[in-house]
Design a protein around this motif. Sequence first.
Motif, mmCIF file in Angstrom:
data_model
loop_
_atom_site.group_PDB
_atom_site.id
_atom_site.type_symbol
_atom_site.label_atom_id
_atom_site.label_comp_id
_atom_site.label_asym_id
_atom_site.label_seq_id
_atom_site.Cartn_x
_atom_site.Cartn_y
_atom_site.Cartn_z
ATOM 1 N N ALA A 1 0.829 -1.213 0.000
ATOM 2 C CA ALA A 1 0.000 0.000 0.000
ATOM 3 C C ALA A 1 0.862 1.261 0.000
ATOM 4 O O ALA A 1 0.566 2.230 -0.711
ATOM 5 N N TRP A 2 1.936 1.255 0.808
ATOM 6 C CA TRP A 2 2.817 2.429 0.836
ATOM 7 C C TRP A 2 3.549 2.592 -0.485
ATOM 8 O O TRP A 2 3.674 3.707 -1.001
ATOM 9 N N GLU A 3 4.032 1.498 -1.055
ATOM 10 C CA GLU A 3 4.720 1.592 -2.337
ATOM 11 C C GLU A 3 3.782 2.106 -3.430
ATOM 12 O O GLU A 3 4.198 2.893 -4.296
ATOM 13 N N GLU A 4 2.516 1.678 -3.388
ATOM 14 C CA GLU A 4 1.534 2.188 -4.342
ATOM 15 C C GLU A 4 1.313 3.688 -4.128
ATOM 16 O O GLU A 4 1.143 4.441 -5.100
ATOM 17 N N ALA A 5 1.323 4.119 -2.859
ATOM 18 C CA ALA A 5 1.146 5.540 -2.552
ATOM 19 C C ALA A 5 2.312 6.356 -3.087
ATOM 20 O O ALA A 5 2.128 7.460 -3.626
ATOM 21 N N VAL A 6 3.530 5.831 -2.953
ATOM 22 C CA VAL A 6 4.713 6.511 -3.493
ATOM 23 C C VAL A 6 4.602 6.624 -5.009
ATOM 24 O O VAL A 6 4.846 7.690 -5.596
ATOM 25 N N LEU A 7 4.226 5.517 -5.647
ATOM 26 C CA LEU A 7 4.085 5.506 -7.106
ATOM 27 C C LEU A 7 3.019 6.491 -7.569
ATOM 28 O O LEU A 7 3.217 7.238 -8.539
ATOM 29 N N LEU A 8 1.892 6.520 -6.857
ATOM 30 C CA LEU A 8 0.796 7.414 -7.223
ATOM 31 C C LEU A 8 1.192 8.880 -7.023
ATOM 32 O O LEU A 8 0.915 9.732 -7.885
ATOM 33 N N ALA A 9 1.863 9.185 -5.894
ATOM 34 C CA ALA A 9 2.296 10.561 -5.633
ATOM 35 C C ALA A 9 3.288 11.026 -6.693
ATOM 36 O O ALA A 9 3.226 12.163 -7.176
ATOM 37 N N HIS B 1 4.148 18.409 -5.173
ATOM 38 C CA HIS B 1 5.548 18.262 -4.786
ATOM 39 C C HIS B 1 5.659 17.955 -3.293
ATOM 40 O O HIS B 1 6.381 17.043 -2.875
ATOM 41 N N ARG B 2 4.938 18.695 -2.495
ATOM 42 C CA ARG B 2 4.956 18.481 -1.052
ATOM 43 C C ARG B 2 4.417 17.089 -0.705
ATOM 44 O O ARG B 2 4.960 16.395 0.156
ATOM 45 N N ASP B 3 3.338 16.694 -1.394
ATOM 46 C CA ASP B 3 2.738 15.388 -1.129
ATOM 47 C C ASP B 3 3.709 14.259 -1.467
ATOM 48 O O ASP B 3 3.799 13.262 -0.737
ATOM 49 N N PHE B 4 4.450 14.400 -2.568
ATOM 50 C CA PHE B 4 5.415 13.366 -2.956
ATOM 51 C C PHE B 4 6.481 13.188 -1.878
ATOM 52 O O PHE B 4 6.749 12.067 -1.431
ATOM 53 N N HIS B 5 7.076 14.287 -1.451
ATOM 54 C CA HIS B 5 8.138 14.184 -0.455
ATOM 55 C C HIS B 5 7.603 13.692 0.888
ATOM 56 O O HIS B 5 8.277 12.925 1.583
ATOM 57 N N ARG B 6 6.395 14.106 1.240
ATOM 58 C CA ARG B 6 5.845 13.661 2.522
ATOM 59 C C ARG B 6 5.487 12.172 2.478
ATOM 60 O O ARG B 6 5.627 11.457 3.464
ATOM 61 N N THR B 7 5.035 11.703 1.324
ATOM 62 C CA THR B 7 4.714 10.280 1.193
ATOM 63 C C THR B 7 5.963 9.424 1.369
ATOM 64 O O THR B 7 5.906 8.343 1.968
ATOM 65 N N LEU B 8 7.094 9.904 0.872
ATOM 66 C CA LEU B 8 8.342 9.147 1.002
ATOM 67 C C LEU B 8 8.672 8.849 2.455
ATOM 68 O O LEU B 8 9.146 7.764 2.785
ATOM 69 N N VAL B 9 8.445 9.821 3.331
ATOM 70 C CA VAL B 9 8.840 9.669 4.737
ATOM 71 C C VAL B 9 7.664 9.318 5.639
ATOM 72 O O VAL B 9 7.845 9.073 6.834
#
Length: 221
Positions: free
Chosen positions: A104-112, A132-140
């Motif tokens: 689920a997290w990997e899918e969230a990273v891919l989607l972001a 941009h903010r959402d992508f970086h926040r999803t990573l962490v």
Amino acid sequence: MSASRGVTHATSVYERIRADILGGRLLPGRRLAIKAMMESYEIGQTPLREALNRLAADGLVSAEDQRGFTVPGISVDELMELTRTRCWLEERALRESMAAATPAWEEAVLLAGHRLSRTPRGPDDPNWEARHRDFHRTLVGHCGSRWLIGFCDQLTDRHQRYRKLAAIRAFPMRDVEAEHRAIQDAVLARDADGAVALLTAHYTATARIILEDESIFPKRD
């Protein structure tokens, strides 16, 4: 005015002033005169002061006795410290997120990452900034620590003030989409060392561009 309506107004003006500070529309060192702010934001004195005090608690506004509120200044030393600290904290958060990776997290990273890449980028585009903010926040965001995520968010805010000041100069100079894609690919490949190195290089490159911008930090003879 009811108490709930007052809170709503304070929250609304907090968000508007915060966006103007982070977006570089309220410049570093600017005095935030209460009367002028009341007129500009069409808000009463009480909710305005509540919003400014909240921003001061977040470190986005400076409150000085007898002198009111100002937008904090900027400095080379602060930018270097912010960048260094952000790299340290996001390295730990990213490693913890990857260690606890789920589909689920990997899918969230891919989607972001996909949403960010599909959003047109401009030097002052709020839609791109949000992606941009959402992508970086999803990573962490999968690190398992609300405290760590909160600290990363605070540093993102402080760093964004500097980044927005250099946005126009930085915009044509970098292939930021390729940098984000490389970080994403390393994360999804479970290459923690590679992902951390790419993320650190990404933030360091931003800091270097800001430091080299003479409109922000004039060169001294």
